[in-house]
Design an enzyme around this catalytic site. Structure first.
Site, PDB file in Angstrom:
ATOM      1  N   HIS A  72       0.917  -1.640   0.232  1.00  0.00           N
ATOM      2  CA  HIS A  72      -0.166  -0.275  -0.350  1.00  0.00           C
ATOM      3  C   HIS A  72       0.951   1.398  -0.499  1.00  0.00           C
ATOM      4  O   HIS A  72       0.564   2.318  -0.590  1.00  0.00           O
ATOM      5  CB  HIS A  72      -0.895   0.184   0.970  1.00  0.00           C
ATOM      6  CG  HIS A  72      -1.601   1.349   1.551  1.00  0.00           C
ATOM      7  ND1 HIS A  72      -3.006   1.987   1.146  1.00  0.00           N
ATOM      8  CD2 HIS A  72      -1.324   2.525   2.060  1.00  0.00           C
ATOM      9  CE1 HIS A  72      -3.234   2.869   1.104  1.00  0.00           C
ATOM     10  NE2 HIS A  72      -2.313   3.305   2.123  1.00  0.00           N
ATOM     11  N   ASP A 129       8.328  22.240 -25.377  1.00  0.00           N
ATOM     12  CA  ASP A 129       7.736  21.135 -24.443  1.00  0.00           C
ATOM     13  C   ASP A 129       9.219  20.843 -23.734  1.00  0.00           C
ATOM     14  O   ASP A 129       9.830  21.496 -23.473  1.00  0.00           O
ATOM     15  CB  ASP A 129       9.169  19.801 -25.305  1.00  0.00           C
ATOM     16  CG  ASP A 129       7.915  18.631 -25.163  1.00  0.00           C
ATOM     17  OD1 ASP A 129       7.751  17.857 -23.945  1.00  0.00           O
ATOM     18  OD2 ASP A 129       7.741  17.676 -26.746  1.00  0.00           O
ATOM     19  N   TRP A 177       7.122  -0.599   4.436  1.00  0.00           N
ATOM     20  CA  TRP A 177       8.147   0.238   3.336  1.00  0.00           C
ATOM     21  C   TRP A 177       9.132   1.037   3.509  1.00  0.00           C
ATOM     22  O   TRP A 177      10.207   1.517   2.773  1.00  0.00           O
ATOM     23  CB  TRP A 177       6.989   1.761   2.200  1.00  0.00           C
ATOM     24  CG  TRP A 177       7.361   2.547   3.608  1.00  0.00           C
ATOM     25  CD1 TRP A 177       6.471   2.819   4.002  1.00  0.00           C
ATOM     26  CD2 TRP A 177       7.664   3.509   2.657  1.00  0.00           C
ATOM     27  NE1 TRP A 177       7.185   4.513   4.504  1.00  0.00           N
ATOM     28  CE2 TRP A 177       7.854   4.775   3.584  1.00  0.00           C
ATOM     29  CE3 TRP A 177       8.218   4.641   1.797  1.00  0.00           C
ATOM     30  CZ2 TRP A 177       8.187   6.319   3.631  1.00  0.00           C
ATOM     31  CZ3 TRP A 177       9.101   5.509   1.315  1.00  0.00           C
ATOM     32  CH2 TRP A 177       9.328   6.360   2.682  1.00  0.00           C
ATOM     33  N   SER A 236      13.355   6.336 -13.002  1.00  0.00           N
ATOM     34  CA  SER A 236      12.710   7.087 -13.279  1.00  0.00           C
ATOM     35  C   SER A 236      11.814   8.583 -12.663  1.00  0.00           C
ATOM     36  O   SER A 236      12.148   9.399 -13.834  1.00  0.00           O
ATOM     37  CB  SER A 236      11.014   6.296 -13.092  1.00  0.00           C
ATOM     38  OG  SER A 236      10.001   7.063 -13.709  1.00  0.00           O
ATOM     39  N   SER A 237      11.869   8.670 -11.127  1.00  0.00           N
ATOM     40  CA  SER A 237      12.000  10.306 -11.165  1.00  0.00           C
ATOM     41  C   SER A 237      13.280  10.888 -11.285  1.00  0.00           C
ATOM     42  O   SER A 237      13.211  12.070 -11.517  1.00  0.00           O
ATOM     43  CB  SER A 237      11.931   9.705  -9.362  1.00  0.00           C
ATOM     44  OG  SER A 237      10.949   8.944  -9.193  1.00  0.00           O
ATOM     45  N   HIS A 240      13.420  11.857   4.737  1.00  0.00           N
ATOM     46  CA  HIS A 240      12.677  12.209   4.964  1.00  0.00           C
ATOM     47  C   HIS A 240      12.325  13.700   3.750  1.00  0.00           C
ATOM     48  O   HIS A 240      11.472  14.703   4.221  1.00  0.00           O
ATOM     49  CB  HIS A 240      13.168  13.553   6.314  1.00  0.00           C
ATOM     50  CG  HIS A 240      12.452  14.764   6.851  1.00  0.00           C
ATOM     51  ND1 HIS A 240      11.500  13.797   7.451  1.00  0.00           N
ATOM     52  CD2 HIS A 240      12.177  15.604   6.240  1.00  0.00           C
ATOM     53  CE1 HIS A 240      10.223  15.116   7.804  1.00  0.00           C
ATOM     54  NE2 HIS A 240      10.570  16.297   6.685  1.00  0.00           N
ATOM     55  N   GLU A 296      11.855  12.940   1.170  1.00  0.00           N
ATOM     56  CA  GLU A 296      11.315  12.267   0.172  1.00  0.00           C
ATOM     57  C   GLU A 296       9.517  13.108   0.182  1.00  0.00           C
ATOM     58  O   GLU A 296       8.900  12.612  -0.472  1.00  0.00           O
ATOM     59  CB  GLU A 296      11.375  11.126   0.358  1.00  0.00           C
ATOM     60  CG  GLU A 296       9.349   9.821  -0.260  1.00  0.00           C
ATOM     61  CD  GLU A 296       9.410   9.962  -1.677  1.00  0.00           C
ATOM     62  OE1 GLU A 296      10.401  10.289  -2.836  1.00  0.00           O
ATOM     63  OE2 GLU A 296       8.533   9.788  -2.036  1.00  0.00           O
ATOM     64  N   TYR A 312       8.668  15.713   1.396  1.00  0.00           N
ATOM     65  CA  TYR A 312       8.507  17.087   0.787  1.00  0.00           C
ATOM     66  C   TYR A 312       8.796  16.902  -0.072  1.00  0.00           C
ATOM     67  O   TYR A 312       8.037  17.530  -0.785  1.00  0.00           O
ATOM     68  CB  TYR A 312       9.525  18.092   1.316  1.00  0.00           C
ATOM     69  CG  TYR A 312       9.528  18.238   2.802  1.00  0.00           C
ATOM     70  CD1 TYR A 312       8.454  18.565   3.506  1.00  0.00           C
ATOM     71  CD2 TYR A 312      10.347  18.671   3.309  1.00  0.00           C
ATOM     72  CE1 TYR A 312       8.439  18.983   4.495  1.00  0.00           C
ATOM     73  CE2 TYR A 312      10.763  18.345   4.974  1.00  0.00           C
ATOM     74  CZ  TYR A 312       9.492  18.699   5.333  1.00  0.00           C
ATOM     75  OH  TYR A 312       9.540  18.914   6.976  1.00  0.00           O
ATOM     76  N   SER A 365      -0.964  27.426  -4.343  1.00  0.00           N
ATOM     77  CA  SER A 365      -0.868  28.702  -4.102  1.00  0.00           C
ATOM     78  C   SER A 365      -1.109  28.887  -6.056  1.00  0.00           C
ATOM     79  O   SER A 365      -1.216  30.261  -6.097  1.00  0.00           O
ATOM     80  CB  SER A 365       0.815  29.094  -4.139  1.00  0.00           C
ATOM     81  OG  SER A 365       1.238  28.293  -3.456  1.00  0.00           O
ATOM     82  N   HIS A 371      14.760  12.255  13.086  1.00  0.00           N
ATOM     83  CA  HIS A 371      13.425  12.418  14.040  1.00  0.00           C
ATOM     84  C   HIS A 371      12.011  11.800  13.751  1.00  0.00           C
ATOM     85  O   HIS A 371      11.085  11.116  13.880  1.00  0.00           O
ATOM     86  CB  HIS A 371      12.279  14.344  14.006  1.00  0.00           C
ATOM     87  CG  HIS A 371      12.149  14.386  12.433  1.00  0.00           C
ATOM     88  ND1 HIS A 371      11.480  15.371  11.750  1.00  0.00           N
ATOM     89  CD2 HIS A 371      11.145  13.403  11.651  1.00  0.00           C
ATOM     90  CE1 HIS A 371      11.455  15.913  10.975  1.00  0.00           C
ATOM     91  NE2 HIS A 371      11.092  14.066  10.359  1.00  0.00           N
ATOM     92  N   HIS A 372      12.399  10.486  12.391  1.00  0.00           N
ATOM     93  CA  HIS A 372      11.753   9.508  12.194  1.00  0.00           C
ATOM     94  C   HIS A 372      11.914   8.846  13.644  1.00  0.00           C
ATOM     95  O   HIS A 372      11.773   7.447  13.586  1.00  0.00           O
ATOM     96  CB  HIS A 372      12.154   8.838  11.130  1.00  0.00           C
ATOM     97  CG  HIS A 372      11.315  10.310  10.154  1.00  0.00           C
ATOM     98  ND1 HIS A 372      10.142   9.540   9.155  1.00  0.00           N
ATOM     99  CD2 HIS A 372      11.755  11.674   9.707  1.00  0.00           C
ATOM    100  CE1 HIS A 372       9.952  10.744   8.618  1.00  0.00           C
ATOM    101  NE2 HIS A 372      10.710  11.852   8.678  1.00  0.00           N
ATOM    102  N   THR A 397       6.685  26.781   7.249  1.00  0.00           N
ATOM    103  CA  THR A 397       4.874  26.575   6.840  1.00  0.00           C
ATOM    104  C   THR A 397       4.448  26.956   7.441  1.00  0.00           C
ATOM    105  O   THR A 397       3.174  27.291   6.450  1.00  0.00           O
ATOM    106  CB  THR A 397       5.128  25.245   7.860  1.00  0.00           C
ATOM    107  OG1 THR A 397       6.421  23.975   7.293  1.00  0.00           O
ATOM    108  CG2 THR A 397       4.217  24.152   6.707  1.00  0.00           C
ATOM    109  N   LYS A 404       3.788  29.555   4.936  1.00  0.00           N
ATOM    110  CA  LYS A 404       3.155  29.452   3.561  1.00  0.00           C
ATOM    111  C   LYS A 404       1.155  29.479   4.036  1.00  0.00           C
ATOM    112  O   LYS A 404       0.948  30.022   2.832  1.00  0.00           O
ATOM    113  CB  LYS A 404       3.563  27.906   3.314  1.00  0.00           C
ATOM    114  CG  LYS A 404       4.764  28.270   2.866  1.00  0.00           C
ATOM    115  CD  LYS A 404       5.197  27.435   2.391  1.00  0.00           C
ATOM    116  CE  LYS A 404       4.280  27.117   0.673  1.00  0.00           C
ATOM    117  NZ  LYS A 404       5.398  27.602  -0.147  1.00  0.00           N
ATOM    118  N   ARG A 429       1.072   1.465  15.089  1.00  0.00           N
ATOM    119  CA  ARG A 429       1.171   1.288  14.129  1.00  0.00           C
ATOM    120  C   ARG A 429       1.006   0.148  12.833  1.00  0.00           C
ATOM    121  O   ARG A 429       1.238  -1.243  14.009  1.00  0.00           O
ATOM    122  CB  ARG A 429       1.472   2.123  12.735  1.00  0.00           C
ATOM    123  CG  ARG A 429       3.042   2.093  13.471  1.00  0.00           C
ATOM    124  CD  ARG A 429       3.487   3.115  12.400  1.00  0.00           C
ATOM    125  NE  ARG A 429       3.655   3.480  11.035  1.00  0.00           N
ATOM    126  CZ  ARG A 429       4.652   3.861  10.304  1.00  0.00           C
ATOM    127  NH1 ARG A 429       5.560   4.688  11.399  1.00  0.00           N
ATOM    128  NH2 ARG A 429       4.410   3.589   9.174  1.00  0.00           N
TER     129      ARG A 429
END
Lengths: 505, 542
Positions: B88, B117, B153, B180-181, B264, B266, B268, B279, B313-314, B339, B342, B461
């Protein structure tokens, strides 16, 4: 932290009874307060940051809502054209920064306290396995495994037909809880025997990971007696949801009693050290009383004892030893006069050196064997009473040749072990779950192939199957292997003796 | 290779007579889509792929929520449950959200900066067509012996080493998704830096372009880190290395550091383009320029920078030195400042605007509110001592789903509603759109808000079964999940109708307050836009 406590009280008041209705926790909204000073501080921080968020949220969402209601084209509101304001922009950069500093300071203070685990009153070594915990009271010479209680374990099987609501403390109950005294600074040293686990009892504080190759520490000092429940918090495989943690916080006197029941205190070590060589069985019993204490409460142990007759003078000592075993085993199967030679001179040194020592000793007379066990036992006391890992090996060796275990016994013991540990994946009928990668044992390549490979796999594990050499005795492994080779339609006729397992270890 | 004249390749690659349609025959039509180098075609392919993956990942989440509806194991084996949570996440992150943003960038970046293009059209084609193979392989692991990856994951060793035959497939699938990314990111950076219309300075670029530029740099920086981490897992498993095996002198925690150094940023990568979309949309429907355009750019850049120094922090619970914990706590809290800027800017943009509330605006406003709630719980999680309680509980699940679903995915939906009239030339059904928003907004909260309570009450979890005191909120959450999922078919129907061209014709401008180069071309946008650089009316620029 006083300010925070005040704030939290105010917060609690505001949240009202909702947050503080622990009796039926079904609709509990908030974090619990816990029972240590630090959980109180943490709760205070939690409420502090929560209310800051609420206040900011009211400001931001309030402004948004007002704007959405008033500044809409449908009401003929003409758009203004401003698109920057240095003053405002600086203000809403600086103000949040100041708020953050105001939160960071108490948070840092609490963090420093949490991480300061110096000067503990007692230390318990916690080892996570897939999927059980081992608790090892290093000063008390008490050690045992703690796994999910039978009733939850039965109810949690797919299609068990048992309503979890009818099971008391479903998934939050264990066979042998950790017991600690109240108002005592308890330090936990956490490590793991396989994958990463995480030890978490919310009421005693946060969680800490148990990582193979690492020894992490955490501490708590419970202010109230009671039973506190938690569970593994780091995904550790298929049984992750099924390794609960139960901590009983009791008064000091109750704790002392409990330790005595476990048979673990410094006294037994002394007795052992002075123990004289004596006839095989007697020496075995004597060793049992002291040596088996680190494995006290290993639930399967009590069941696998057979009833050898004890001489009166040893009986008392073995009572001590068996008492602790009963703590862990089912009342029905616990047998007071239980120590047999097989388990007796159990080598409690967890290191391989220790077990080899007694392995070699078993070639000699019983007295030597006992001495070997004794010396490793006292080492063990000094290095933290570590292990029961090789519990069976010395003992089997001592009993080697004196009595073989009958096939019937092995089969019935094996069935129990199988139901406890194997059936969840390989299924009660041995059909496995091939789609999930758990092979069938019925006509399986391993279960009908060479015995050595079969024993090796149980000892060392493979893939998702955890190694059991740490948690099962030779006799248990011999039993379960025998059972698997002669059940589900398998009929190899093999009877595996504990000594065979000991050799392969 | 590097000396090819761009105008030359242009003539060879593109079909000047308009795209081949199904009417020209099935095989030519398939060849067009397989071989296309047109940014609009590839944008469409990316979006279709992404929504296919969101659908598959959504089905997996329903398996999860069905199992969690009641205590006890009702439907799936715990091992399969772990496969579901793992797939998932991987499918949603690498197959759903990231390709959706790349698809939007493909469609919109060239049109927003006035170029014909992307700079590297063939790389663009390759970058997309890697993905179906990558995810076929990843989903194919469900069929291999040992089952799909079941270690979450995050793939923490040593648990991940217990994966069966799926391990190399997962690793290679992630390698491919990473390639790809990276190709997509390089393409976007090169395009933005080199191919803007002559009179568009960097600071005048639309925010969506800005946020994607920064996102692209993040991608280039961290996808190789992920590739390295999973490669080390691969060699640990098959070639006897012990990077993460303590028994061989390695360190299981090292993996977590490497993974989250990727992980991390990732996070963002999945939210910065959303900031750009919101925006863009809010000023259009407030009929008022974006408040603090430049400070938005600086805020995004600060967030991107901070994303590299907060990874631990993870993993506060792995037992780091207390000094490291303090550092990561302070750095993490700092993120709240940009943040906050924004969010304040968005509210200030709305303030004294002349707002209307078409579907894109509704989703953008839903984003602001619900993302902010996710931000608040993020701020709470930043406090290390409290994180020891929140960590690995359902509180965290609630937090990151708030920023990813009503955050990232709402913004993707808002963007599609906002731009699909430009893409297809017809308006979507506004009534259905409004219904879709309110349905989603209600059920997403029913789905995820109770998970905060579950986490605070102590539910970890990644468990397929739970103690009975967690029953009620889990039931509520599961009901929310199924209702939310059902509602998305309204959206799919609405979009298919647009793609089939049924609906009222859209004007070139589409939205009264919309500004930007993309609105200066006809609707639907011609197959080739801005083949000569446009002269930009200053009113179209930020």
């Amino acid at each position: 932290m006083k300010k925070i406590s005040m704030l939290s009280r105010w917060g609690l008041g505001a949240l009202g009874a909702l947050a503080m209705a622990p009796a039926h926790a079904e609709w509990t909204l908030n974090m619990g307060r816990g029972v240590t000073d630090l959980t109180d501080d943490v709760f205070g921080l939690h409420m502090l940051i929560f209310w800051i968020c609420v206040v900011i949220g009211i400001g931001v969402f309030g402004a948004m809502l007002y704007s959405v209601i008033v500044h809409r084209k449908a009401r003929g509101f003409e758009a203004a054209h401003f698109h920057e304001s240095t003053v405002v922009e600086i203000a809403w950069t600086v103000v949040p920064f100041i708020i953050l500093i105001a939160v960071a300071i108490p948070a840092a203070g609490t963090l420093l306290q949490i991480e300061d685990s110096s000067d503990p009153d007692m230390t318990i070594r916690v080892t996570g396995y897939q999927w059980l915990w081992e608790y090892d009271y290093v000063d008390e010479d008490v050690s045992f495994f703690s796994r999910i209680d039978r009733e939850s374990d039965r109810a949690r099987q797919l299609g068990s037909g048992i309503d979890p609501a009818g099971v008391e403390h479903y998934l939050r109950n264990v066979d042998n809880p950790m017991v600690v005294p109240v108002d005592t600074r308890v330090r936990l040293l956490l490590t793991s025997g396989d994958v990463i686990h995480s030890w978490w009892v919310p009421e005693l504080g946060g969680k800490k990971d148990a990582i193979p190759g690492y020894i992490n520490d955490m501490w708590f000092e419970a202010n109230e007696t009671g039973t506190y429940r938690g569970q593994c918090a780091e995904l550790c495989g298929r049984g992750h949801a099924f390794m609960p943690i139960v901590v009983k916080v009791v008064s000091q006197s109750e704790y002392d009693e409990w330790v005595a029941e476990q048979g673990g205190d410094a006294g037994s070590e002394g007795e052992l050290a002075t123990g004289q060589p004596s006839p095989d069985e007697a020496s075995a019993d004597e060793a049992t009383s002291s040596e088996e204490s680190p494995t006290a409460g290993n639930a399967t142990e009590g069941r696998t004892e057979d009833d050898s007759e004890d001489q009166p003078e040893e009986a008392e000592e073995s009572m001590v030893g068996s008492g602790e075993e009963d703590e862990g085993s089912e009342p029905a199967t616990g047998d007071e006069q239980d120590s047999d030679a097989d388990e007796a001179s159990d080598d409690s040194g967890s290191d391989d050196g220790g077990s080899e020592e007694s392995d070699s000793a078993d070639q000699d007379a019983g007295g030597d064997s006992e001495e070997a066990a004794a010396s490793s036992g006292s080492d063990n006391g000094s290095n933290g009473g570590s292990g029961d890992e090789d519990e069976g090996s010395g003992g089997d060796a001592a009993g080697d040749g004196s009595d073989e275990v009958s096939k019937d016994e092995l089969m019935s013991e094996g069935e129990t072990v199988y139901a406890d540990l194997c059936a969840a994946c390989h299924q009660p009928d041995g059909s496995g779950m091939p789609s999930a990668g758990f092979p069938a044992l019925k006509d399986g390549a391993i279960t009908t192939g060479p015995v050595e490979a079969h024993v090796a796999q149980v000892l060392d594990g493979k893939g998702a199957m955890p190694p059991y050499k740490g948690s099962l005795s030779d006799r248990e492994i011999a039993a379960v292997v025998t059972y698997e080779r002669n059940s589900f339609g398998n009929s190899t006729g093999d009877v595996i003796q504990p000594s065979q397992v000991a050799e392969q270890r | 290779m590097s000396t090819v004249n761009p105008t030359d390749t242009h003539h060879h690659d593109d079909h000047h007579h308009g795209p081949v349609t199904l009417a020209d025959g099935v095989w030519p039509w398939m060849k067009r889509w397989i071989g296309t180098t047109n940014h609009k075609d590839l944008g469409t392919l990316y979006l279709i792929f992404s929504f296919t993956m969101l659908f598959i990942g959504g089905l997996m989440s329903l398996v999860i929520r069905a199992e969690l509806f009641a205590p006890g194991i009702q439907f799936v084996d715990p091992a399969f449950y772990n496969e579901m949570i793992t797939l998932h996440a991987l499918v949603m992150i690498f197959g759903g959200v990231m390709p959706a943003f790349v698809g939007l960038a493909n469609w919109m970046v060239p049109m927003m900066i006035g170029c014909s293009d992307l700079a590297l059209p063939r790389v663009n084609n390759w970058g997309f067509w890697i993905l179906p193979f990558a995810f076929t392989m990843l989903l194919g692991t469900l069929l291999v012996p040992g089952g799909a990856p079941a270690s979450g994951w995050t793939m923490y060793p040593p648990l991940v080493m217990q994966t069966g035959a799926a391990l190399p497939l997962m690793v290679f699938a992630l390698h491919l998704a990473g390639i790809s990314s990276i190709t997509g990111a390089i393409n976007i950076v090169v395009t933005i830096l080199n191919m803007r219309a002559p009179d568009m300075p960097l600071l005048k670029m639309p925010l969506f372009v800005w946020t994607w530029l920064i996102t692209a740099y993040l991608l280039i920086a961290v996808m190789p880190v992920l590739a390295g981490a999973v490669t080390m897992i691969l060699t640990d498993h098959f070639f006897g290395t012990t990077f993460f095996d303590a028994a061989g002198g390695g360190d299981p925690v090292l993996f977590q550091h490497i993974f989250w150094f990727f992980g991390h940023p990732e996070v963002y990568i999945m939210i910065l383009p959303a900031f750009g979309i919101v925006s863009t949309i809010i000023p259009a429907f407030a009929r008022k320029p974006l408040f603090g355009h430049d400070s938005m750019v600086y805020a995004v850049a600060s967030i991107a920078f901070l994303s590299f120094i907060v990874w631990a922090h993870h993993m506060f619970t792995v037992g780091m030195p207390v000094s490291a914990e303090l550092f990561f706590m302070f750095a993490t809290m700092l993120i709240a400042v940009p943040t906050g800027v924004k969010v304040f800017n968005w509210v200030a943009t709305m303030w004294r605007g002349s707002m209307t509330f078409e579907t894109p605006m509704l989703f953008a406003l839903g984003f602001v509110v619900l993302f902010t709630i996710g931000g608040f719980s993020g701020l709470m999680l930043a406090l290390t001592p409290v994180d020891f309680q929140y960590h690995d509980s359902y509180f965290v699940v609630a937090h990151f789903h708030y920023v990813l679903v009503p955050g990232a995915i709402f913004s993707i939906i808002a963007a599609i509603y906002y731009w699909i009239p430009k893409w297809t030339g017809v308006m979507y059904n506004e009534k259905l759109g409004q219904f879709h928003f309110w349905w989603s907004a209600v059920w997403i909260n029913v789905l995820f808000f109770p998970q905060h309570f579950l986490g605070l009450a102590g539910m970890p979890r990644r468990i397929p079964d739970y103690a009975v005191q967690f029953t009620d909120f889990n039931m509520v959450s599961s009901v929310g999940a199924f209702m939310f999922f059902i509602g998305q078919f309204v959206f799919i129907y609405n979009m298919i109708m647009c793609m089939r061209g049924s609906g009222t014709k859209a004007t070139g401008r589409v939205w009264e307050g919309a500004r930007g180069l993309e609105w200066t071309v006809a609707s639907p946008a011609p197959y080739h836009t801005f083949e000569t650089p446009p002269k930009i009316d200053p009113r179209e620029m930020a």
